[in-house]
Scaffold this motif. Structure first.
Motif, PDB file in Angstrom:
ATOM      1  N   ASP A 496       0.864  -1.174   0.000  1.00 29.79           N
ATOM      2  CA  ASP A 496       0.000   0.000   0.000  1.00 29.79           C
ATOM      3  C   ASP A 496       0.902   1.225   0.000  1.00 29.79           C
ATOM      4  O   ASP A 496       1.360   1.669   1.056  1.00 29.79           O
ATOM      5  N   GLY A 497       1.167   1.765  -1.174  1.00 33.63           N
ATOM      6  CA  GLY A 497       2.084   2.889  -1.286  1.00 33.63           C
ATOM      7  C   GLY A 497       3.480   2.487  -0.858  1.00 33.63           C
ATOM      8  O   GLY A 497       4.050   1.514  -1.347  1.00 33.63           O
ATOM      9  N   GLN A 498       4.044   3.243   0.092  1.00 32.20           N
ATOM     10  CA  GLN A 498       5.388   2.944   0.582  1.00 32.20           C
ATOM     11  C   GLN A 498       5.384   1.928   1.715  1.00 32.20           C
ATOM     12  O   GLN A 498       6.441   1.576   2.224  1.00 32.20           O
ATOM     13  N   ASP A 499       4.212   1.454   2.099  1.00 30.24           N
ATOM     14  CA  ASP A 499       4.099   0.493   3.192  1.00 30.24           C
ATOM     15  C   ASP A 499       3.882  -0.915   2.635  1.00 30.24           C
ATOM     16  O   ASP A 499       3.172  -1.096   1.641  1.00 30.24           O
ATOM     17  N   ASN A 500       4.481  -1.904   3.298  1.00 31.09           N
ATOM     18  CA  ASN A 500       4.393  -3.288   2.847  1.00 31.09           C
ATOM     19  C   ASN A 500       4.148  -4.209   4.039  1.00 31.09           C
ATOM     20  O   ASN A 500       4.485  -3.877   5.175  1.00 31.09           O
ATOM     21  N   ILE A 501       3.585  -5.383   3.748  1.00 31.40           N
ATOM     22  CA  ILE A 501       3.454  -6.432   4.760  1.00 31.40           C
ATOM     23  C   ILE A 501       4.447  -7.537   4.411  1.00 31.40           C
ATOM     24  O   ILE A 501       4.421  -8.089   3.304  1.00 31.40           O
ATOM     25  N   VAL A 510       4.780 -21.432  11.651  1.00 38.16           N
ATOM     26  CA  VAL A 510       4.297 -20.132  12.143  1.00 38.16           C
ATOM     27  C   VAL A 510       4.673 -19.033  11.152  1.00 38.16           C
ATOM     28  O   VAL A 510       5.758 -19.027  10.592  1.00 38.16           O
ATOM     29  N   VAL A 511       3.726 -18.108  10.930  1.00 38.88           N
ATOM     30  CA  VAL A 511       4.004 -16.904  10.135  1.00 38.88           C
ATOM     31  C   VAL A 511       3.837 -15.695  11.034  1.00 38.88           C
ATOM     32  O   VAL A 511       2.810 -15.556  11.704  1.00 38.88           O
ATOM     33  N   ASN A 512       4.838 -14.831  11.066  1.00 42.95           N
ATOM     34  CA  ASN A 512       4.722 -13.551  11.755  1.00 42.95           C
ATOM     35  C   ASN A 512       4.663 -12.455  10.693  1.00 42.95           C
ATOM     36  O   ASN A 512       5.567 -12.333   9.867  1.00 42.95           O
ATOM     37  N   TYR A 513       3.584 -11.683  10.710  1.00 46.12           N
ATOM     38  CA  TYR A 513       3.408 -10.619   9.724  1.00 46.12           C
ATOM     39  C   TYR A 513       3.889  -9.289  10.320  1.00 46.12           C
ATOM     40  O   TYR A 513       3.572  -8.956  11.464  1.00 46.12           O
ATOM     41  N   TYR A 514       4.645  -8.536   9.515  1.00 43.26           N
ATOM     42  CA  TYR A 514       5.172  -7.245   9.957  1.00 43.26           C
ATOM     43  C   TYR A 514       4.823  -6.161   8.936  1.00 43.26           C
ATOM     44  O   TYR A 514       4.908  -6.392   7.718  1.00 43.26           O
ATOM     45  N   LEU A 515       4.413  -5.001   9.447  1.00 39.13           N
ATOM     46  CA  LEU A 515       4.216  -3.830   8.612  1.00 39.13           C
ATOM     47  C   LEU A 515       5.562  -3.131   8.470  1.00 39.13           C
ATOM     48  O   LEU A 515       6.155  -2.695   9.456  1.00 39.13           O
ATOM     49  N   VAL A 516       6.054  -3.045   7.240  1.00 35.03           N
ATOM     50  CA  VAL A 516       7.351  -2.434   6.967  1.00 35.03           C
ATOM     51  C   VAL A 516       7.119  -1.096   6.273  1.00 35.03           C
ATOM     52  O   VAL A 516       6.439  -1.030   5.238  1.00 35.03           O
ATOM     53  N   LYS A 517       7.688  -0.036   6.843  1.00 35.03           N
ATOM     54  CA  LYS A 517       7.494   1.311   6.308  1.00 35.03           C
ATOM     55  C   LYS A 517       8.821   1.897   5.834  1.00 35.03           C
ATOM     56  O   LYS A 517       9.860   1.678   6.450  1.00 35.03           O
ATOM     57  N   TRP A 518       8.734   2.661   4.742  1.00 36.38           N
ATOM     58  CA  TRP A 518       9.851   3.477   4.279  1.00 36.38           C
ATOM     59  C   TRP A 518       9.544   4.919   4.640  1.00 36.38           C
ATOM     60  O   TRP A 518       8.493   5.445   4.302  1.00 36.38           O
ATOM     61  N   ARG A 519      10.480   5.581   5.345  1.00 32.83           N
ATOM     62  CA  ARG A 519      10.259   6.960   5.740  1.00 32.83           C
ATOM     63  C   ARG A 519      11.543   7.764   5.577  1.00 32.83           C
ATOM     64  O   ARG A 519      12.655   7.243   5.735  1.00 32.83           O
TER      65      ARG A 519
END
Length: 783
Positions: A496-501, A510-519
């Motif tokens: 979603d734009g500059q944000d990724n999962i 097990v899956v751990n999901y992380y929100l990764v942001k570019w700033r």
């Protein structure tokens, strides 16, 4: 039996005495037996809540008209939402509960009376009535079984808990796990919000409904169905609020009001469409496809433009051949498409590249048809349908109500209706076999290809580098990381734009999901950060000698990336890199599409009006200058605070954007003018009006073009040739300050740089505000 014997003996003695018989002692007089007490009437006890409601009228809706009528079994709810009403067992077992929540009803969540009246319902067999059970009953009213209705609402709520349970009591039930208690707590919050949304909608459209003689039954079903369609949005907003949850704030937020609003101007048409779909009957697709054919519609609308496609499928029983033709909108006209599509599917010999072309292979006696891929028979699905009679229905509203036809409503006139004989078919497609597929495309720029294909999996590897994944093994971690961006490994699965999962696949499943942001940091460099987003499971399988990684993406991840929910997400190595796709097991059903007969198709195609897309506008002659723009924080519904700028920085950015241009705002030029601000897809977002007296207003618009809300402001000029607007709160304190700097003018269009401070998240002193570059259109001057 003893009493009967005594009575008989007494009668005999009397007779004998009258006949001069024995003068023996007189038989004692016998008293009649006591009358047995009446059998107790069956009772129905329960509770009513969003919070527990006190003073609400509860009844069994015997005529199912969504009104508690005289003579229907009823009661008034007491403290704790308790009610008990008397009825026959047949009534209890046959009719839904209805609750009339009037303005004098007390909500124990707040201790105050409710702000606006509304109604609640619950299906037969429920003893707990809430906004959630009301949504279940609305789905039953639209033709679903009780089980289907509850399953759909549970899916939208992302819960497995029974909706007939008292979610208030369950939050404190020590016999439940902490996770279960948390689920019930969120259900309570969603109920609080949806109750307010239903009340607000009812208050907004009641006058229009009365004028149009719309029944309480139809009105409540329409309002609740609108809430159901937006329930995932409400859940997202509740989750985003976190510890700051306020049901009034969530219900009145722009996101919720835009998605749940009911248009009072088209109530009759909306009710007609709703009832037509609820009364859909089983269709014979065999007869339709063998006659004039069936027609499908699809499309998209984004910043790149409008895409409209439609096509037909016909079957010749004599030659057992299928004819499929597709048309695409090109340069304002529909022309036969020459596009060819391919799929990668997993067969006995591994991945196979096949054409995406289907033929009808079976005509079912029950009216169903079976479509099978011409090149790969394992890709097969059975289509069944329900028929909707469309005659007289509003074309625009019908198209807007279905996912595959949604974009078409933008180019259909408001008053257009379907002709006699027009029919639609709500399709349910059920897969015949397990199907593993990879997305196939090869028409991207060459520098975006990996080993000759565009479908590559962008990932983060053990060396902390982002790039295309080459092997599955490189995406799997032996143990879970500490969650820091430096130590994360795995594929990105949503954007979603500059944000990724990012999905961290840990050995063991097990899956751990992380929100990764570019700033952008203070030095102007872009850096990454990671935030925990959720957990799930994954598994590794080998099919036809091919190793696969499979995971069922959580709903919030799917929604984050606006992904299609087409089964499990699949990763596999193919042609020198890891590719992504889907796994759809046999027996999976999809039911989100609608198709049409030839009459309905003609009604749509013949009335397309492309000028409706952006009435009265032409493409801007300018581009927005987005240098230094702030980012948006979706999670907290506000600007990303790390990307705010000072007022001084804003002015420097405006100057840099302006370059050699000399255009600036002037008081004379602004006074009496109006500007329209558009969304990236071309829909009107805001109208800004400047009055001569230094006052003005913002008017926001909903996605369908209807007016949402208006906010007044005062305005003035700064010595920097900027326009500054201020909005005050009830205490006459500035709650919002908005600066406008002109970058360039071209005709009616203005490239504008803006700076906004809002008291909820800014200091209001020029030390931190949101910076945006936009293109506005000057639409009128009133002086």
């Amino acid at each position: 039996m003893e009493y009967r014997k005594l009575a008989l003996a007494g009668s005999l003695a009397t007779v004998l005495a009258a006949c001069g018989g024995s003068d023996s002692t007189e038989t004692p007089t016998q008293e009649p037996p006591p009358t047995p007490p009446p059998a107790p009437s069956p009772t129905l006890s329960g509770k009513v809540a969003d919070g527990y409601l006190v003073g609400a009228k509860v009844c069994l809706d015997l005529n199912e008209n969504k009104t508690c009528d005289d003579g229907e079994p009823s009661a008034t709810s007491e403290a704790g939402g308790d009610f008990e009403l008397e009825a026959t067992q047949e009534q209890i077992d046959s009719y839904p509960l209805l609750v009339e929540v009037t303005a004098d009803v007390v909500d124990e969540d707040t201790g105050e009376t409710v702000s606006s009246p509304y109604s609640l319902t619950a299906p037969v067999g429920y003893e707990f009535v809430s906004p959630l059970t009301t949504m279940v009953q609305s789905q039953i009213d639209l033709g679903n079984t009780s089980e289907e209705a509850e399953a759909r609402i549970q899916e939208l709520l992302d819960t497995t808990q029974a909706l007939s349970e008292d979610f208030i009591a369950a939050q404190a039930n020590s016999e439940l796990t902490e996770e279960q208690q948390t689920e019930f707590a969120q259900m309570h919050q969603v109920a609080q919000v949806t109750a307010r949304v239903m009340a607000n909608n009812l208050a907004t459209v009641q006058e229009a409904a009365d004028a149009a003689n719309i029944s309480a039954d139809d009105l409540l079903t329409l309002i609740v169905d609108t809430v159901v369609d937006s329930l995932d949005t409400i859940v997202d907003e509740v989750e985003a609020a976190g510890d700051d949850f306020d049901p009034d704030a969530v219900a009145e937020s722009d996101t919720v009001t835009e998605s749940t609003g009911v248009d009072g101007d088209t109530l009759e048409d909306q009710v007609d469409v709703m009832n037509a779909q609820a009364n859909a009957a089983a269709a014979n697709l065999v007869a339709e496809v063998s006659d004039t054919g069936i027609f499908w519609f699809d499309g998209n609308y984004d910043t790149d433009g409008l895409y409209l496609d439609y096509g037909s499928i016909m079957y010749d029983a004599d030659t057992t051949t299928t004819t499929e033709v597709e048309y695409s909108l090109m340069d304002g006209e529909f022309v036969e498409s020459t596009n060819t599509y391919k799929d990668l599917v997993l067969g006995e010999d591994g991945w196979q590249l096949v054409n995406d072309q289907f033929e009808i292979t079976t005509l079912g006696e029950d009216g169903t048809i079976t479509l099978t891929n011409k090149d790969f028979p394992g890709d097969s699905e059975v289509l069944s349908a329900e028929e909707i009679a469309l005659e007289g229905l509003n074309t625009k509203l019908l198209l807007q109500d279905h996912e595959n036809t949604w974009v078409w409503h933008k180019v259909i006139p408001e008053a257009q209706t379907f002709a006699e004989g027009a029919k639609a078919f709500e399709i349910e497609a059920t897969t015949v076999n397990d199907l593993y597929s990879l997305y196939y495309w090869d028409d991207c720029p060459e520098d975006e290809m990996v080993e000759g294909l565009c479908n590559s999996v962008w990932s983060r590897t053990a060396d902390s580098e982002d790039g295309p994944a080459i092997t599955l093994a490189s995406l799997i971690s032996a143990t879970a990381s500490d969650g820091s961006i430096e130590n994360l490994v795995g594929p990105y699965v949503a954007w979603d734009g500059q944000d990724n999962i990012l999905a961290e696949l840990v050995e063991g499943g097990v899956v751990n999901y992380y929100l990764v942001k570019w700033r952008e940091d203070s030095t102007g460099q872009y850096v990454q950060s990671a935030h925990a987003y959720g957990t799930g499971t994954w598994r590794q399988e080998t099919v036809s000698g091919v190793t696969l990684a499979l995971m069922a993406l959580p709903d919030d991840v799917i929604e984050f990336g606006n992904r299609d929910d087409d089964g499990e997400y699949l990763l596999s190595e193919y042609q020198g890199a890891v590719r992504q796709g889907d796994f759809v097991p046999a027996g999976t059903s999809f039911d989100d599409e609608v198709i049409f007969n030839v009459t309905a198709k003609n009604d749509i195609i013949d009335n397309v009006d492309l000028s409706l897309l952006n009435p009265g506008t032409e493409p801007p002659a300018l581009s927005a200058c987005t240098t230094g723009d702030s980012d948006w924080d979706d999670e907290n519904d506000r600007p990303d605070l790390s990307t705010l700028k000072t007022l001084t920085e804003f002015r420097s950015l405006t100057s840099d954007c302006r370059g050699d241009n000399t255009a600036v705002f002037t008081e004379e030029g602004v006074t009496g003018s109006q500007y329209k601000i558009y969304e990236p897809d071309g829909t009107l977002e805001t109208l800004v009006e400047f009055d001569a007296e230094g006052v003005g207003s913002f008017t926001d618009y909903n996605e369908d073009g209807t007016e949402d809300a208006t906010e007044s402001f005062t305005w003035s000029m700064t010595d920097q040739d900027e326009v500054v607007l201020e909005v005050t709160d009830e205490n006459d304190t500035v709650a919002l300050r908005f600066y406008m700097g002109l970058v360039e003018m071209s005709g009616d269009y203005a490239s504008v740089k803006t700076y906004m401070e809002e008291a909820d998240w800014a200091e209001m002193d020029g030390t931190g505000g949101e910076v945006l570059g936009e293109v506005w259109k000057k639409v009128s001057v009133n002086n």
